[in-house]
Motif scaffolding. Structure first.
Motif, PDB file in Angstrom:
ATOM      1  N   TRP A  89       9.254  21.226   8.891  1.00  0.00           N
ATOM      2  CA  TRP A  89      10.127  20.209   9.472  1.00  0.00           C
ATOM      3  C   TRP A  89       9.374  18.999  10.005  1.00  0.00           C
ATOM      4  O   TRP A  89       9.927  18.171  10.710  1.00  0.00           O
ATOM      5  N   GLY A  90       8.095  18.876   9.672  1.00  0.00           N
ATOM      6  CA  GLY A  90       7.317  17.736  10.134  1.00  0.00           C
ATOM      7  C   GLY A  90       6.561  17.084   8.993  1.00  0.00           C
ATOM      8  O   GLY A  90       6.669  17.494   7.843  1.00  0.00           O
ATOM      9  N   TYR A  91       5.787  16.079   9.335  1.00  0.00           N
ATOM     10  CA  TYR A  91       4.973  15.342   8.366  1.00  0.00           C
ATOM     11  C   TYR A  91       3.541  15.845   8.462  1.00  0.00           C
ATOM     12  O   TYR A  91       3.139  16.438   9.460  1.00  0.00           O
ATOM     13  N   PRO A  92       2.714  15.594   7.452  1.00  0.00           N
ATOM     14  CA  PRO A  92       1.322  16.062   7.460  1.00  0.00           C
ATOM     15  C   PRO A  92       0.466  15.379   8.528  1.00  0.00           C
ATOM     16  O   PRO A  92       0.570  14.173   8.758  1.00  0.00           O
ATOM     17  N   ALA A  93      -0.402  16.164   9.143  1.00  0.00           N
ATOM     18  CA  ALA A  93      -1.305  15.657  10.178  1.00  0.00           C
ATOM     19  C   ALA A  93      -2.214  14.527   9.678  1.00  0.00           C
ATOM     20  O   ALA A  93      -2.455  13.565  10.420  1.00  0.00           O
ATOM     21  N   PRO A  94      -2.756  14.583   8.442  1.00  0.00           N
ATOM     22  CA  PRO A  94      -3.612  13.469   7.998  1.00  0.00           C
ATOM     23  C   PRO A  94      -2.881  12.120   7.980  1.00  0.00           C
ATOM     24  O   PRO A  94      -3.490  11.083   8.267  1.00  0.00           O
ATOM     25  N   LEU A  95      -1.590  12.136   7.667  1.00  0.00           N
ATOM     26  CA  LEU A  95      -0.818  10.889   7.669  1.00  0.00           C
ATOM     27  C   LEU A  95      -0.648  10.386   9.100  1.00  0.00           C
ATOM     28  O   LEU A  95      -0.842   9.195   9.377  1.00  0.00           O
ATOM     29  N   LYS A  96      -0.314  11.262  10.016  1.00  0.00           N
ATOM     30  CA  LYS A  96      -0.170  10.866  11.425  1.00  0.00           C
ATOM     31  C   LYS A  96      -1.496  10.336  11.957  1.00  0.00           C
ATOM     32  O   LYS A  96      -1.529   9.325  12.663  1.00  0.00           O
TER      33      LYS A  96
ATOM     34  N   GLY B 125       0.837  -1.188   0.000  1.00  0.00           N
ATOM     35  CA  GLY B 125       0.000   0.000   0.000  1.00  0.00           C
ATOM     36  C   GLY B 125       0.872   1.238   0.000  1.00  0.00           C
ATOM     37  O   GLY B 125       1.674   1.426   0.918  1.00  0.00           O
ATOM     38  N   LEU B 126       0.741   2.049  -1.031  1.00  0.00           N
ATOM     39  CA  LEU B 126       1.488   3.303  -1.120  1.00  0.00           C
ATOM     40  C   LEU B 126       0.545   4.411  -0.644  1.00  0.00           C
ATOM     41  O   LEU B 126      -0.385   4.787  -1.348  1.00  0.00           O
ATOM     42  N   ILE B 127       0.746   4.865   0.587  1.00  0.00           N
ATOM     43  CA  ILE B 127      -0.149   5.839   1.199  1.00  0.00           C
ATOM     44  C   ILE B 127       0.285   7.252   0.837  1.00  0.00           C
ATOM     45  O   ILE B 127       1.408   7.660   1.129  1.00  0.00           O
ATOM     46  N   ILE B 128      -0.614   7.974   0.184  1.00  0.00           N
ATOM     47  CA  ILE B 128      -0.375   9.372  -0.183  1.00  0.00           C
ATOM     48  C   ILE B 128      -0.740  10.216   1.030  1.00  0.00           C
ATOM     49  O   ILE B 128      -1.913  10.355   1.374  1.00  0.00           O
ATOM     50  N   GLY B 129       0.266  10.783   1.687  1.00  0.00           N
ATOM     51  CA  GLY B 129       0.087  11.422   2.976  1.00  0.00           C
ATOM     52  C   GLY B 129      -0.310  12.880   2.971  1.00  0.00           C
ATOM     53  O   GLY B 129      -0.553  13.453   4.021  1.00  0.00           O
ATOM     54  N   SER B 130      -0.373  13.521   1.827  1.00  0.00           N
ATOM     55  CA  SER B 130      -0.797  14.915   1.759  1.00  0.00           C
ATOM     56  C   SER B 130      -2.222  14.989   1.233  1.00  0.00           C
ATOM     57  O   SER B 130      -2.581  14.258   0.309  1.00  0.00           O
TER      58      SER B 130
END
Length: 183
Positions: free
Chosen positions: A87-94, A6-11
């Motif tokens: 400097w962080g990752y997107p909230a929807p991915l977290k 599964g390739l999760i698109i995090g944005s």
């Protein structure tokens, strides 16, 4: 037997470039015995942490969580694709990761970050998250450094294949590592 990644698109931003990167990456990584499916968080109904019980308890009341759980369980490994935001990752991915727990355990994961400097800081933070979820981190993790010359006036790739060509060998190595790890 074909293994599923599964390739999760995090944005989920409306002007995001991640679907273009995801389709390119999918083509590079997929192999006859390795199916790579795009899982776009912009189209998956996943409210922000709305379950009353802790994910580790695996008691899901909401249909959205139950559907997400079943989808995640159907994959053998994951690629997380995400941009660096401050400097962080997107909230929807977290949120997508934190909504579940047992479903992630032991599933190999690769982190593919992108940004002006490859998304290094976001990838560093995400390494801690996947470690906490007991997901073995693969050795091939791309960090794509974006260049303004790659984009048109709307902020989209003019030629994604040409722009990402320097990362093609590493992406194919990721496919080979996944095939070997899941064999």
């Amino acid at each position: 037997m074909t293994k599923k990644v599964g390739l999760i698109i995090g944005s989920t931003r409306p002007t995001r470039i991640s679907p273009s990167i995801a389709r390119w990456l999918q083509a590079q990584v997929a192999q006859p015995e390795l199916a790579v499916d795009l899982l776009d968080l912009a189209t998956i109904n996943l409210p922000f942490l709305n379950e009353p019980a802790m994910p580790a308890d695996h008691h899901y009341e909401h249909a959205s969580t139950q559907q997400w759980s079943a989808l995640v369980q159907s994959y053998d490994a994951f690629i997380l694709l995400f941009p660096q935001y401050n400097w962080g990752y997107p909230a929807p991915l977290k949120n997508a990761l934190d909504t579940l727990y047992q479903e992630w355990l032991g599933k190999p994961v690769s982190l593919v970050s992108y940004g002006g400097h490859g998304g290094f800081q976001a990838a560093l933070g995400m390494q801690l998250v996947v470690r906490g979820l007991k997901m073995p981190l693969l050795t091939n993790n791309l960090q794509i450094s974006l260049q303004k010359s790659w984009f048109n006036a709307d902020g989209q790739f003019t030629d994604v294949d040409l722009a990402l060509a320097p990362y093609a060998a590493e992406a194919r190595q990721l496919g080979a590592e996944l095939r070997h790890k899941l064999a």
